[in-house]
Write a protein that holds these residues in place. Sequence first.
Motif, PDB file in Angstrom:
ATOM      1  N   LYS A 130      41.107  24.202 -10.558  1.00 39.91           N
ATOM      2  CA  LYS A 130      42.344  24.860 -10.138  1.00 39.91           C
ATOM      3  C   LYS A 130      42.262  25.306  -8.682  1.00 39.91           C
ATOM      4  N   VAL A 131      41.183  25.978  -8.317  1.00 37.99           N
ATOM      5  CA  VAL A 131      41.070  26.443  -6.940  1.00 37.99           C
ATOM      6  C   VAL A 131      40.879  25.275  -5.979  1.00 37.99           C
ATOM      7  N   THR A 132      40.207  24.206  -6.435  1.00 37.58           N
ATOM      8  CA  THR A 132      40.047  23.013  -5.601  1.00 37.58           C
ATOM      9  C   THR A 132      41.409  22.391  -5.295  1.00 37.58           C
ATOM     10  N   SER A 149      35.169  25.368   7.132  1.00 37.03           N
ATOM     11  CA  SER A 149      35.745  26.691   6.901  1.00 37.03           C
ATOM     12  C   SER A 149      36.976  26.642   6.007  1.00 37.03           C
ATOM     13  N   ALA A 150      37.732  25.531   6.069  1.00 37.43           N
ATOM     14  CA  ALA A 150      38.988  25.456   5.313  1.00 37.43           C
ATOM     15  C   ALA A 150      38.788  24.990   3.884  1.00 37.43           C
ATOM     16  N   PHE A 151      37.664  24.329   3.602  1.00 36.89           N
ATOM     17  CA  PHE A 151      37.481  23.812   2.247  1.00 36.89           C
ATOM     18  C   PHE A 151      36.067  23.992   1.704  1.00 36.89           C
ATOM     19  N   SER A 152      35.074  23.406   2.337  1.00 32.49           N
ATOM     20  CA  SER A 152      33.764  23.300   1.674  1.00 32.49           C
ATOM     21  C   SER A 152      33.095  24.651   1.451  1.00 32.49           C
ATOM     22  N   GLN A 153      33.375  25.645   2.288  1.00 39.55           N
ATOM     23  CA  GLN A 153      32.804  26.966   2.057  1.00 39.55           C
ATOM     24  C   GLN A 153      33.641  27.776   1.061  1.00 39.55           C
ATOM     25  N   ILE A 154      34.898  27.397   0.898  1.00 38.28           N
ATOM     26  CA  ILE A 154      35.787  28.152   0.023  1.00 38.28           C
ATOM     27  C   ILE A 154      35.446  27.918  -1.447  1.00 38.28           C
ATOM     28  N   ILE A 155      35.297  26.667  -1.831  1.00 38.68           N
ATOM     29  CA  ILE A 155      35.113  26.345  -3.252  1.00 38.68           C
ATOM     30  C   ILE A 155      33.859  26.989  -3.830  1.00 38.68           C
ATOM     31  N   PRO A 156      32.667  26.821  -3.211  1.00 38.62           N
ATOM     32  CA  PRO A 156      31.469  27.429  -3.809  1.00 38.62           C
ATOM     33  C   PRO A 156      31.537  28.951  -3.877  1.00 38.62           C
ATOM     34  N   ILE A 157      32.156  29.587  -2.875  1.00 38.71           N
ATOM     35  CA  ILE A 157      32.173  31.052  -2.908  1.00 38.71           C
ATOM     36  C   ILE A 157      33.121  31.557  -3.993  1.00 38.71           C
ATOM     37  N   PHE A 243      23.283  33.973  -4.477  1.00 38.27           N
ATOM     38  CA  PHE A 243      24.448  33.785  -3.619  1.00 38.27           C
ATOM     39  C   PHE A 243      24.196  32.704  -2.573  1.00 38.27           C
ATOM     40  N   PHE A 244      23.099  32.836  -1.823  1.00 35.23           N
ATOM     41  CA  PHE A 244      22.799  31.846  -0.788  1.00 35.23           C
ATOM     42  C   PHE A 244      22.650  30.455  -1.393  1.00 35.23           C
ATOM     43  N   GLY A 245      21.941  30.373  -2.519  1.00 35.58           N
ATOM     44  CA  GLY A 245      21.716  29.076  -3.144  1.00 35.58           C
ATOM     45  C   GLY A 245      22.994  28.423  -3.601  1.00 35.58           C
ATOM     46  N   GLY A 246      23.917  29.207  -4.145  1.00 40.39           N
ATOM     47  CA  GLY A 246      25.156  28.640  -4.649  1.00 40.39           C
ATOM     48  C   GLY A 246      26.168  28.332  -3.584  1.00 40.39           C
ATOM     49  N   LEU A 247      26.096  29.029  -2.456  1.00 44.00           N
ATOM     50  CA  LEU A 247      27.102  28.843  -1.415  1.00 44.00           C
ATOM     51  C   LEU A 247      26.711  27.766  -0.419  1.00 44.00           C
ATOM     52  N   ASP A 248      25.609  27.969   0.281  1.00 44.66           N
ATOM     53  CA  ASP A 248      25.347  27.144   1.453  1.00 44.66           C
ATOM     54  C   ASP A 248      24.987  25.712   1.110  1.00 44.66           C
ATOM     55  N   THR A 249      24.246  25.506   0.026  1.00 46.36           N
ATOM     56  CA  THR A 249      23.820  24.146  -0.289  1.00 46.36           C
ATOM     57  C   THR A 249      24.999  23.273  -0.717  1.00 46.36           C
ATOM     58  N   VAL A 250      25.875  23.791  -1.575  1.00 46.67           N
ATOM     59  CA  VAL A 250      27.017  22.997  -2.025  1.00 46.67           C
ATOM     60  C   VAL A 250      27.971  22.745  -0.865  1.00 46.67           C
TER      61      VAL A 250
END
Length: 406
Positions: A130-132, A149-157, A243-250
């Motif tokens: 849904k958020v994607t 900034s507009a997509f790839s960082q939004i979904i994982p966070i 948090f770092f593992g789930g956000l930055d790598t994806v």
Amino acid sequence: MGSDATRALAERPAHVPANLVQDFDFWTIANGVDDLHAAYSAVQKNALDIFWTPRNGGHWVATRADDIRRMQLDYKLFSHKEVRLPPVGPEQPLLIPVELDPPEHTPYRRILTQYLTPRAIAAMEDSVRKVTVETIEQLVPNGGCEFMSAFSQIIPIVVFFSLVDVPVSEKDELLALADAGLHGETAEAQWEAQLRMFEYLGRWVRKRREHPGKDLLSMMVNLEIDDELIEEAEAVSFAALVFFGGLDTVAAMMGFIALFLAEHPQHRRQLAERLDDKAFLKRAVEEFIRRHGLANTGRVITQDLEYNGIQFKAGDHILPANVFAGLDERRNPDPLAVDFDRVNGVHAAFGNGPHACPGAALARRELIIFLEEWLSRIPEFSLKPGTWPTMVSGSVNGLQSLELVW
């Protein structure tokens, strides 16, 4: 990363032969390159299987998939107790559970594996999708975006906030801290950002310890080991690592995939035509993960030993960089090529053994949803003319910016 520890060259220890020394700095390998992974591949092809570098405090580097896998599996000889390079001082707290070995590591990992079950991930899929979809559909009319900034960082966070029941409205502050903590220009700047992250998460840790819910954060910070509640500092470190593992790598993997597809229309169209083929999409995602390795975590050698004719000493640091495993032509023919029909591609992107990433299945699911929803709405896109993404290397390789147009 530009700190005194990285600029200064460590003195070669007496047990390191001069012919095993190579100048290699994994924090600066991205400087001025168009393809970060091709740069790693070039190092791999021109280096010994295992060599010693005077950078980052002085440490060994393993460049081949078989050695990397063995070192990831054998935590008794290649311990996680010091994974940061250059090594940090004792005044800085442990990264929990990354800098713990079994059995101390086991209770922390158990919490994550119990929560991130296949059933739980399947239950999250609708909200992730849904958020994607909402994010992509907001971007479509714009004809382009800065993808990171507009997509790839939004979904994982958003996924992380859903797991830990934190308001999404706080994402901007956390994104800024995460970026500075992982990609700051100096080790000191990174550590300062990480301390601010610990302070921020500390507020949520205290809330969940006082009023626990059913979310993952509540489970993590109220963990009891030997009938004793873990200390608040341990709980904060645990939360920060997740948090770092789930956000930055994806986010980084989505960036590398989007860059590749922007530059390779045949691959992009092949994917777009087969979005209903689940097996094909899974294979494609695995190939992207193999080709675009991300994480680089060190180990400390626990005892004197001879390994493949090399003399290691207790206390030596070694970098069995995950990225090298997927680029090893001994295990993956033509490793820089992305081949969606590749069978049994070898990589170490999520680690191996007791420290293998417990969020790997969730990460794969996020990547598949990204491809399905993006390519069904934006099947044709390219790099913005006159731009090229800024690449960064270090503990997590990634892109700082990626301008796309459609």
